[in-house]
Design an enzyme around this catalytic site. Structure first.
Site, PDB file in Angstrom:
ATOM      1  CE1 TYR A  47      -2.526  -8.420  -2.928  1.00  0.00           C
ATOM      2  CE2 TYR A  47      -0.158  -8.070  -2.977  1.00  0.00           C
ATOM      3  CZ  TYR A  47      -1.342  -8.112  -2.282  1.00  0.00           C
ATOM      4  OH  TYR A  47      -1.356  -7.871  -0.930  1.00  0.00           O
ATOM      5  N   GLY A  59      -4.217  -9.978  -9.759  1.00  0.00           N
ATOM      6  CA  GLY A  59      -4.791  -9.149  -8.695  1.00  0.00           C
ATOM      7  C   GLY A  59      -4.164  -7.777  -8.515  1.00  0.00           C
ATOM      8  CB  THR A 106      -5.997  -3.954   5.451  1.00  0.00           C
ATOM      9  OG1 THR A 106      -6.086  -5.258   4.874  1.00  0.00           O
ATOM     10  CG2 THR A 106      -4.747  -3.861   6.315  1.00  0.00           C
ATOM     11  CE  LYS A 120     -10.340  -4.809   3.697  1.00  0.00           C
ATOM     12  NZ  LYS A 120     -10.521  -5.423   2.388  1.00  0.00           N
ATOM     13  CB  SER A 141      -0.983   0.015   1.176  1.00  0.00           C
ATOM     14  OG  SER A 141      -1.962  -0.923   0.926  1.00  0.00           O
TER      15      SER A 141
END
Ligand code: NAP
Length: 284
Positions: free
Chosen positions: A218, A239, A60, A64, A17
């Site tokens: 990903y 992803g 995250t 959430k 991120s």
């Protein structure tokens, strides 16, 4: 003036991120600091006053859902999913959003993949929920393909999908029973993810005749499932596109701007390159 943003979660480990958000801040011309804050569940409520002083933050696992009662407002998508991954703070009040579905839909559309026809979703966890809701809302017939121990979760998800769209067709099968007439396969299991990169959630035989495959994984960028899908003649997308587009949507919410597809495509490439570098898979 420097704006302040953060990612909250616990634990956070090797998150991509900050890399992605900092590239987006550069692109948007925003002077910003993006902090990574590990907050254990027991401390979330106590940290809210300091989080409200930020301009915004990403959320995250495991916060959430837990963050919802601590926010002043929720947007439509966050209410639908009962899950928040982006918060915008203004004047001491916080509004929660969920940008995962936007990321998923953009990953498909920019790869020229239609969300239509018969969709097989592998897995029934958090990511599968986003994919299944969006598929049903787009009018697809959905098959949840799961391993035996996941059957209760799949039944609960199927019941939710039927409430969302009573006309929608949802069925549950095992991972070795992907229906023959499937148009799009979506992997929402971690099978094939680093470090077990030689694994695939399904046999390659199930890819014959499939038009497209989306793999939420990903890391690596190119899973065994994606390689086999391309070999079988299907469109295939990984992803990272979803991860970058959901982050781009968060920035659109924070700054009221929008990004060009070509700029996001170059961040997706850079993020894949950065990941390969971090995990020692550089080709150079
Ligand atoms: P999750 O909530 O833990 O769900 C995982 C699902 O996969 C569950 O249904 C689980 O079944 C099943 N599963 C786990 N191990 C399996 C195995 N060996 N064989 C068959 N099924 C198995 O995880 P999630 O948050 O949905 O994440 C799933 C994947 O999506 C991860 O790879 C994650 O990195 C990726 N993801 C990507 C993005 C993105 O932006 N690209 C966003 C979210 C997630 P059980 O319940 O039986 O364990």
């Amino acid at each position: 003036m420097e704006k302040k943003f953060a990612l909250i979660g616990y634990p956070l480990g090797h998150t991509m991120s900050p890399f992605i958000q900092n590239r987006l801040f550069e692109l948007a011309g925003i002077n910003a600091n993006y902090q990574v804050m590990e907050i254990p569940p027991s401390q979330l409520e106590g940290k809210m006053p300091s989080l409200l002083k930020l301009d915004g933050f990403n959320v995250t696992i495991p916060h959430k859902c837990a963050i919802i009662p601590l926010l002043q407002e929720l947007d439509k998508t966050a209410s639908l999913y009962g899950s928040v991954n982006t918060v915008h703070c203004q004047n001491g009040a916080a509004k929660g959003y969920n940008t995962d579905s936007f990321g998923f839909l953009k990953a498909l559309s920019t790869a020229g993949i239609d969300l239509s026809g018969n969709v097989a979703i592998l897995g029934a966890g958090g990511a599968a929920r986003t994919f299944a809701f969006e598929s049903v809302l787009s009018g697809c017939s959905v098959t949840l393909c799961v391993r035996q121990q996941d059957i209760t979760q799949a039944r609960e998800l199927s019941a939710e999908l039927e409430r969302l769209s009573p006309q929608g067709a949802v069925s549950i099968k095992s991972l070795d029973q992907v229906p023959e007439n499937t148009d799009l396969i979506i992997n929402a299991t971690p099978v094939g993810m680093y470090p077990e990169t030689n694994a695939s959630p399904i046999l390659a035989d199930f890819l014959n005749g499939v038009k497209a495959v989306f793999d939420a994984i990903y890391n690596p960028a190119e899973t065994v499932l994606l390689k086999e899908a391309r070999k079988a003649g299907a469109r295939a997308v990984g992803g990272m596109a979803m991860l970058v587009w959901q982050a781009a949507r968060a920035q659109e919410i924070w700054h009221g701007i929008s990004f060009k597809e070509s700029d996001i495509a170059s961040i997706i490439e850079d993020a894949n390159r950065e990941l390969a570098h971090r995990f020692g898979r550089d080709k150079s």
